[in-house]
Design a protein around this motif. Sequence first.
Motif: not given
Length: 723
Positions: A632, A635, A692, A697, A700
């Motif tokens: 986390r 990013e 990802l 994530l 994101l």
Amino acid sequence: MAAAATMAAAARELVLRAGASDMEEEEGPLGSGPGLREPLQIGELDITSDEFILDEVDVHIQANLEDELVKEALKTGVDLRHYSKQVELELQQIEQKSIRDYIQESENIASLHNQITACDAVLERMEQMLGAFQSDLSSISSEIRTLQEQSGAMNIRLRNRQAVRGKLGELVDGLVVPSALVTAILEAPVTEPRFLEQLQELDAKAAAVREQEARGTAACADVRGVLDRLRVKAVTKIREFILQKIYSFRKPMTNYQIPQTALLKYRFFYQFLLGNERATAKEIRDEYVETLSKIYLSYYRSYLGRLMKVQYEEVAEKDDLMGVEDTAKKGFFSKPSLRSRNTIFTLGTRGSVISPAELEAPILVPHTAQRGEQRYPFEALFRSQHYALLDNSCREYLFICEFFMVSGPAAHDLFHAVMGRTLSMTQKHLESYLVDCYDAIAVFLCIHIVLRFRNITAKRDVPALDRYWEQVLALLWPRFELILEMNVQSVRSTDPQRLGGLDTRPHYITRRYAEFSSALVSINQTIPNERTMQLLGQLQVEVENFVLRVAAEFSSRKEQLVFLINNYDMMLGVLMERAADDSKEVESFQQLLNARTQEFIEELLSPPFGGLVAFVKEAEALIERGQAERLRGEEARVTQLIRGFGSSWKSSVESLSQDVMRSFTNFRNGTSIIQGALTQLIQLYHRFHRVLSQPQLRALPARAELINIHHLMVELKKHKPNF
């Protein structure tokens, strides 16, 4: 009359069967009717006996009732007593008629009686005659036995006389000397067929006389003198003829194989001498050995000298080693080398000398080669020289065995008496040549030529050259190992800093090794030899160490890898042209090439995509350890990686392709490296996508800027180079 008599007999039988129980009372139980001829024998019945059983009577009665005549009579109701009397009357009438007939024929019966009496007299006389004849036959039989015994005795005497005659005939035939034999031995030339035929006859008679003399036959003395004179004459003529043939070998420009073949037609001459005059046979054999040994020695010394004049002038020297640099300077008085050292380690077409077609090809003619200004490597001269030696030795060995009638060790000794000096001279010449020979390929080809020639002599069943082949191999193998050791040592002692400027292209020393190793491996595949593979293994280790030493001179790891890949690829390509795909050398360099190629691809992808590679490895490690929550805080880093890849990947791939094209001399190898790099890039980006997709994530915003994998694959295919 006969029918009536038959009927009367039948009626009589019927009455006898039924009359006993039905007689009238007036005749009484013991009486008999006046017409019955045979009364019932009552006395035979013992009515007082307890054994009398009435059932037997019933059986007889029942049996009589079953008779056909009785059935017929009972059925018609005839009175048997009346019928019996009628039958008796008819019998009497028949009897009277028979008597009258006999009376009428009495004269004939009397005549028949007289005739029978006369016949008895005749038979009596015949019996007397036969008795006399039997007595005569008995006397004749005894005479026949006597004659048979006399015949057997005469037959035995005849066989004995025939046996004696046969033995005596053989003895006489063996001892008698016919005039045709004397004429042929004394007057006929030795080349005529009749001389040979009579010589064989003379040999047989001489052997027969010797055998009979051993048995003590006195008649042998009568022919001994004649046979001895004929033997002396035959030996003299044969000796002159064979010596004349042997002396004809000495004439200049003579093809000695022609008189040799002519001698084989008269090989019985030597057999005759061997059995009747061993001293002359030894003289001829010694003369043949002396003459032929000188001829072979002179021929091969001259041929060898003229053959060496057509060898290449430029041959390998002691400085022509694998590890010697091309810029090495020689002494002040040494002549400059006009050839490239690389040709010393290249097989080219030289390997054809051991092919089946070339191995037994006609020998080289030196003066023809000189007129045509042709030159040959040493292995070609070696092949021609030893094929001539092999061919002549096989022919000579077979001639010796057939003409001089020897085999085994005796044939081996006689062959070496003829060819020993020639073989020794050839061996010494080879030994002196090898002292200054540094051409390992030539020596190795000579070894395989000898191995093949040894197989040929084995097929021709000529074991006399086995020792010579072993001696030649004992000279060639140590020299080959020495030259190989010198090359190994030269590579081991090579200083990369003395080789001039650094270059990532394949090094000339590795090219020499590749050509040299592939040459030896391809030759060795025909007749594998473990000693050769061990020596090549040592050389391979030193070359690999040399490549690593040169690579260490480069400052960057990328240049080192380019140098290693170029050299491994070049050596692998040269080896695969000649060696088998499963050979140890091919497998070893293939593994080295794959390992360095993979490392180079990682090194190639590191500058443009190093950050992406590092993040993917770290993220995968965290996920594997169960620490995905730590993602986390990444990013910003991830967003930078996504945008950086999307903006620069095309230019990075283009630069990567151009870099590979400039770095590698083998375009095919460069193509495979670019393909491997692009494949690894796609795999890297696919792993990035999976990272990802983790919950940490997934939300994101920059994920929307990710490039689709399939779109990336399509775009990368456009950058695939086509060489």
